[in-house]
Design a protein around this motif. Structure first.
Motif, short mmCIF file in Angstrom:
data_model
loop_
_atom_site.label_atom_id
_atom_site.label_comp_id
_atom_site.label_asym_id
_atom_site.label_seq_id
_atom_site.Cartn_x
_atom_site.Cartn_y
_atom_site.Cartn_z
N CYS A 40 51.46 55.88 -9.04
CA CYS A 40 51.37 54.88 -7.97
C CYS A 40 52.70 54.54 -7.32
N ARG A 41 53.81 54.89 -7.92
CA ARG A 41 55.10 54.50 -7.37
C ARG A 41 55.32 55.10 -5.99
N LYS A 42 55.05 56.39 -5.84
CA LYS A 42 55.29 57.05 -4.58
C LYS A 42 54.38 56.50 -3.48
N LYS A 43 53.12 56.26 -3.80
CA LYS A 43 52.19 55.73 -2.80
C LYS A 43 52.59 54.32 -2.37
N CYS A 44 53.03 53.51 -3.32
CA CYS A 44 53.45 52.15 -3.00
C CYS A 44 54.67 52.15 -2.10
N LEU A 45 55.63 53.01 -2.42
CA LEU A 45 56.83 53.07 -1.59
C LEU A 45 56.54 53.65 -0.21
N GLN A 46 55.62 54.60 -0.12
CA GLN A 46 55.25 55.14 1.18
C GLN A 46 54.52 54.10 2.02
N LEU A 47 53.66 53.31 1.40
CA LEU A 47 52.98 52.23 2.13
C LEU A 47 54.00 51.22 2.63
N ASN A 48 54.99 50.92 1.83
CA ASN A 48 56.04 50.00 2.26
C ASN A 48 56.82 50.58 3.43
N ASP A 49 57.10 51.88 3.40
CA ASP A 49 57.80 52.52 4.51
C ASP A 49 56.99 52.46 5.79
N VAL A 50 55.68 52.65 5.69
CA VAL A 50 54.81 52.57 6.88
C VAL A 50 54.84 51.16 7.47
N ILE A 51 54.80 50.15 6.61
CA ILE A 51 54.86 48.76 7.09
C ILE A 51 56.17 48.51 7.81
N LEU A 52 57.27 48.99 7.24
CA LEU A 52 58.57 48.78 7.86
C LEU A 52 58.73 49.55 9.17
N ILE A 53 58.15 50.73 9.26
CA ILE A 53 58.20 51.49 10.52
C ILE A 53 57.41 50.78 11.60
N ILE A 54 56.23 50.28 11.26
CA ILE A 54 55.43 49.53 12.24
C ILE A 54 56.17 48.28 12.69
N ALA A 55 56.81 47.59 11.76
CA ALA A 55 57.57 46.39 12.10
C ALA A 55 58.74 46.73 13.03
N THR A 56 59.42 47.83 12.76
CA THR A 56 60.54 48.24 13.60
C THR A 56 60.07 48.60 15.00
N LEU A 57 58.95 49.28 15.10
CA LEU A 57 58.41 49.62 16.42
C LEU A 57 58.01 48.37 17.21
N HIS A 58 57.39 47.41 16.54
CA HIS A 58 57.03 46.16 17.20
C HIS A 58 58.27 45.45 17.73
N THR A 59 59.29 45.37 16.90
CA THR A 59 60.50 44.69 17.32
C THR A 59 61.22 45.47 18.42
N GLY A 60 61.23 46.79 18.31
CA GLY A 60 61.91 47.61 19.31
C GLY A 60 61.25 47.60 20.67
N PHE A 61 59.92 47.65 20.70
CA PHE A 61 59.21 47.69 21.98
C PHE A 61 58.97 46.31 22.58
N SER A 62 59.38 45.27 21.88
CA SER A 62 59.15 43.91 22.40
C SER A 62 59.95 43.66 23.67
N ARG A 63 61.12 44.23 23.77
CA ARG A 63 61.93 44.04 24.98
C ARG A 63 61.29 44.73 26.18
#
Length: 66
Positions: free
Chosen positions: A14-37
Motif C-alpha cells: 500500500c505504500r506506493k499507492k498511497c504516495l501516488q494518490l498523494n502525488d495526484v492530489i498535489l498535482i491537481i492542487a498545483t494546476l488549480h493554483t496555477g490556472f487561477s490567474r
C-alpha cells in the motif's frame, strides 16, 4: 526485510499507492493554483490551497510507513 512496526502487507503493497494518490492530489492542487490567474478566479486559489494542505498532511502520515 526490516519491519517498521506496521503490518508487512501494508508496508509492501500500500505504500506506493498511497504516495501516488498523494502525488495526484498535489498535482491537481498545483494546476488549480496555477490556472487561477488565467481564469481570474479567487475561488480556484482557495481550492488549490485547500488541496495542498490535504496533500501536505497526508505526506507526513504516509512517510511514517517507510
Amino acid at each position: 526485510k526490516v519491519n517498521h512496526g506496521s503490518h508487512p502487507h501494508v508496508v509492501c503493497c500500500c505504500r506506493k499507492k498511497c504516495l501516488q494518490l498523494n502525488d495526484v492530489i498535489l498535482i491537481i492542487a498545483t494546476l488549480h493554483t496555477g490556472f487561477s490567474r488565467r481564469a481570474k478566479s479567487f475561488e480556484m486559489i482557495l481550492i488549490g490551497r485547500f488541496l495542498e494542505g490535504i496533500g501536505a498532511g497526508r505526506t507526513l502520515h504516509y512517510s511514517m510507513l517507510m
